[in-house]
Scaffold this active site. Sequence first.
Site, PDB file in Angstrom:
ATOM      1  N   HIS A 219     -11.144  -5.248   9.922  1.00 56.36           N
ATOM      2  CA  HIS A 219     -11.625  -4.995   8.565  1.00 56.36           C
ATOM      3  C   HIS A 219     -12.924  -4.205   8.527  1.00 56.36           C
ATOM      4  CE1 HIS A 219      -8.684  -8.135   7.667  1.00 56.36           C
ATOM      5  NE2 HIS A 219      -8.719  -7.734   6.428  1.00 56.36           N
TER       6      HIS A 219
ATOM      7  N   GLU B 265       0.811  -1.211   0.000  1.00 56.34           N
ATOM      8  CA  GLU B 265       0.000   0.000   0.000  1.00 56.34           C
ATOM      9  C   GLU B 265       0.846   1.263   0.000  1.00 56.34           C
ATOM     10  OE1 GLU B 265      -0.611  -2.566   1.932  1.00 56.34           O
ATOM     11  OE2 GLU B 265      -2.526  -3.256   1.149  1.00 56.34           O
TER      12      GLU B 265
END
Lengths: 399, 359
Positions: free
Chosen positions: B158, B89
């Site tokens: 998440h 990322e």
Amino acid sequence: PVATQQLNPCELKGSASCNTARQENSGARVVVSRSYADFTPQATFDIKKCEVHRLEEGPAGKAELTREQGLQYYRTMQTIRRMELRADQLYKQKIIRGFCHLYDGQEACAVGIESAINPSDHLITAYRSHGYTYTRGVSVKEILAELTGRKGGVAKGKGGSMHMYAPHFYGGNGIVGAQIPLGAGIALACQYQGNNQVCVTLYGDGAANQGQLFESFNMAALWKLPCIFICENNRYGMGTSVERASASTDYYMRGDFIPGIRVDGMDVLCVREATKFAADHCRAGKGPIVMELQTYRYHGHSMSDPGVSYRTREEIQEVRSKSDPISLLKERMLSSNMASAEEFKVIDVEIRKEVEEAAQFATSDPEPPLEELCNHIFYNEAPIEVRGTNPWSKLKSVS
Amino acid sequence: MAALRCFLRSGKGAVSVLLRRELHATAPASAQVMVRDALNQAMDEELERDERVFLLGEEVAQYDGAYKVSRGLWKKYGDKRIIDTPITEVMCDSVLAPPPQAGLRPICEFMTFNFSMQAIDQVINSAAKTYYMSAGLQPVPIVFRGPNGASAGVAAQHSQCFAAWYGHCPGLKVISPWSAEDCKGLLKSAIRDDNPVVFLENELMYGVPFEMSEEAQSKDFTIPIGKAKIERPGSHITLVSHSRFVGHCLDAAAVLAKEGIECEVINLRTIRPLDVECIEGSVMKTNHLVTVEGGWPQFGVGAEICARIMEGPAFNYLDAPAVRVTGVDIPMPYAKILEDNSIPQIKDIIFSVKKTLNV
């Protein structure tokens, strides 16, 4: 006296047919009345030589296996296999929800590693964690109940698939690569406390390109932390093959200044010997070491991935028929007369029963009570008030 | 009541949209479009319109997108415009920050915004602040998009909502769409905008169909960033929300209407800049305010709205304190019963409305 037999494990294609021939010749029907004294108590097997990086020599090319060890490894691997397949079924029935990343195919890694370390050593992994949760001591019952989100789950239903913990087992981590610096930190704690323990820090081929891995490599090497970095290379990071993700697929060399070993991750003995070697290296104060386990997952990345859009069914079938870790061990033991086919069948039946009972529990145990919704925010604190969904909803949180 | 709720929810907003449409003039030749397809169309049209636009992220190309939002784009535009990245990322961000300065207009997909935390330094310090720090020399036209907030059973790591985190930072535009029309119009605007835009989608909304007017289906349809939309006019109380919970507000409003309580439902569409004027105008009419969001209460979107109302002209029109309906202040649990009780339910909205109206 210990009888040893030299066997070439590379001729796996042949051994299955050899095995059948041997059974027919020796009159397998009579086996029931054989006593255990008839079995070879211990044998030495050739294992694949590990490629090494920055090491004079790697683990030996031979592994000794006793009958008891073999049966135990078989039992553990088969339990993981059956547990994962049962989880697959439960997921398809929508009794398990959310994320579910299955480990079938990779059992030799978890079992090989555990057989080479002590329970007092430490282990941390990513989200494909059910196998390690089991080898680190959590029962199938508690694992399946956690997957189904019940109060009897190892995390009381609050964690789910990716967040299961046990003493000296730090999960189960959802963010790719984040567990690696945590593992280095645990190794730091071992060094700090001088307890001669090591930390096994697992990650996948996908995570192998994360920056935090290299930060961890640097610190572990600089401070000589007793950290065994293990890359479980199952060739695919979700849908991306290693060639499409990594400039270098020599994951055992990616530690650069850290020595590394490349290991056949489908052979539980190879994994065990390499892990022993690695643990000895760390305990001798030589600093971290990297292991790459070449392994394979039969399922897709998770239950929402069929796993065939980026690889062929033929490839999956080939690995299953030629390199299945459980079959490999079983064939070795059968062809060196360390156990009988019937014994394995008995073990299989016992495991099926255990997994089925666990699944029964996991589907019938109640969900966690709502009163426990807010518990476990803080440790060692007096109870606090927690805001609910609206200002009139005042909930209680207990440590 | 429960059946009605179920019906409304299973009608997936389409029914409520249709009902709304009948209140206003209905556009001809509308079609049912799922949110993921609206996003796909937006990207497809912008990729076609401007060669400098490209999409980069994990599994966006050959896998067709982790949630199939970029389905078909790689086949159409190829390796140069639709790029699969390794799981990195930070690098995705840092690789993407300079290209805007070199004239390109990247779209960076985060598989979920939970993973954006790995790269949040780059989003804030390299994207958001650069135009300011360079005194106007280096604009950063980049879009960060992906699913945000809770899904179903994906547990604590998440399920976080990042609207408040990104909404906090000057230099960023932060969008949180609800309907297919929102998604298409706002994503196109985001891609055409010369500034860093954080585009917060919602995984549970991807498969939800909405009616889209013919106008909305056209290639030039954009929605201005920073303007909220009144999805349902009302006179008794203002409900302000963003993303998935706009649907919950509309469902609650339908239930309350049966009891004679008419809620005005505002779809924020953009978190930053916040359309305070729209909210103020509504509050000055209804005299009551309830904000609804999925994120945690402390320092959240609702908290900001309440503060702004207090600081502006609408405060004097309030007949009761403004109230926030939010997620419970805990990490997201996994077990279904716990998860269901960790995010606002329609009954929580109805309860808060009635308490605020003192009925």
